[in-house]
Design a protein around this motif. Structure first.
Motif, mmCIF file in Angstrom:
data_model
loop_
_atom_site.group_PDB
_atom_site.id
_atom_site.type_symbol
_atom_site.label_atom_id
_atom_site.label_comp_id
_atom_site.label_asym_id
_atom_site.label_seq_id
_atom_site.Cartn_x
_atom_site.Cartn_y
_atom_site.Cartn_z
ATOM 1 N N ARG A 69 0.825 -1.211 0.000
ATOM 2 C CA ARG A 69 0.000 0.000 0.000
ATOM 3 C C ARG A 69 0.863 1.267 0.000
ATOM 4 N N SER A 87 -6.049 -2.298 -9.725
ATOM 5 C CA SER A 87 -7.190 -1.939 -8.883
ATOM 6 C C SER A 87 -7.834 -3.182 -8.269
ATOM 7 N N LYS A 88 -7.932 -4.241 -9.048
ATOM 8 C CA LYS A 88 -8.511 -5.487 -8.549
ATOM 9 C C LYS A 88 -7.597 -6.125 -7.514
ATOM 10 N N TYR A 89 -6.302 -6.051 -7.756
ATOM 11 C CA TYR A 89 -5.342 -6.603 -6.806
ATOM 12 C C TYR A 89 -5.470 -5.909 -5.459
ATOM 13 N N LEU A 90 -5.632 -4.589 -5.470
ATOM 14 C CA LEU A 90 -5.801 -3.849 -4.224
ATOM 15 C C LEU A 90 -7.077 -4.255 -3.504
ATOM 16 N N GLN A 91 -8.143 -4.491 -4.272
ATOM 17 C CA GLN A 91 -9.410 -4.950 -3.670
ATOM 18 C C GLN A 91 -9.239 -6.316 -3.005
ATOM 19 N N GLN A 92 -8.493 -7.177 -3.661
ATOM 20 C CA GLN A 92 -8.271 -8.526 -3.126
ATOM 21 C C GLN A 92 -7.458 -8.504 -1.830
ATOM 22 N N ALA A 135 -7.550 -5.860 0.382
ATOM 23 C CA ALA A 135 -8.039 -4.774 1.209
ATOM 24 C C ALA A 135 -7.798 -5.074 2.689
#
Length: 252
Positions: free
Chosen positions: A212, A244-249, A251
């Protein structure tokens, strides 16, 4: 003393399904059993790496071959699973940590699953007069190849954030023309010069996302990509998921 680094080289650690968890458990259990069987002395470990020392070169070579052989039996067969096993063996000098770091850099850069330096091969063959290293299973790096890979790893580590790093600047750093650089990288790393640079930057981007350390646009800029959209395209192509999807995964 022989030093060995074992590395699950794909840093990509998505939210793990049960199958991935089972793989992790099976892999680590298999490695620990193999190290114990072959008298390996565990110096350092985490979820993706092992640093191991051996008093016997025979034990070290046998251990590497067994870990390599068993890996395919604990690896999930589905296409989305992309972790690769890498191992490198070197001879310890007085600065053991430095020797381990050298082996880790060889793991990081080489295309071959198991590599050893010439000193390990020579020691093995001196202990086994009627045996030779099976070069279909183990790649023996000559001193020039070893030096090149170590310098390549150090160069990329020092310059990955520089947007001006190009194939030309990389070639200049080693005193090689494009064709010479292309030839040696394909032989040792299995990638073109451009892909070596891009993949290393994407690997660093993955680490920054995982930690992050900034927004997607800031990370794209930090690793020297011309735009967030191009960075997202390259990231998706390499890892199969958008930043963006990786960050969601992941979180928190």
């Amino acid at each position: 003393m022989i030093l060995m680094v074992i590395e699950l080289s794909d840093f990509l650690s998505r939210v793990e399904s049960v199958q991935y968890t089972i793989f992790t458990q099976k892999f680590h259990s298999s490695v620990h059993k193999t190290l114990k069987k072959n008298n390996g002395i565990l110096k350092k470990t985490d979820n993706n790496n092992y640093w191991v020392s051996f008093n016997s070169v025979n034990d070290a070579i046998q251990c590497a071959l067994e870990v390599r052989h068993k890996f395919k039996y604990v690896t999930p067969k589905h296409k989305s699973f992309s972790r690769r096993l890498q191992m490198a063996l070197t001879v310890s000098n007085k600065a053991e940590t430095s020797s381990f770091t050298t082996a880790a850099r060889l793991c990081e850069m080489t295309k071959d699953q198991v590599v050893i330096v010439e000193a390990v091969r020579d020691l093995y063959e001196s202990k086994n007069l009627h045996a030779e290293i099976d070069k279909t299973l183990i790649r023996v790096l000559n001193p020039k190849e070893e030096e090149f890979l170590i310098k390549l790893s150090a160069y990329l580590s020092n310059h990955w954030a520089n947007p001006d790093v190009t194939v030309r600047t990389l070639g200049n750093a080693f005193g090689l023309s494009y064709s010479q650089l292309h030839t040696v990288l394909i032989k040792l790393v299995g990638k073109t010069p451009n892909k070596v640079i891009k993949d290393y930057k994407l690997h660093k981007a993955l680490e920054l996302l995982y930690l992050r350390d900034g927004s997607i646009s800031k990370i794209a800029d930090k690793i020297g990509f011309s735009s967030p959209s191009y960075f997202s395209h390259c990231f998706l192509k390499k890892y199969g998921v958008r930043p963006s999807k990786y960050l969601q995964q992941h979180a928190v």
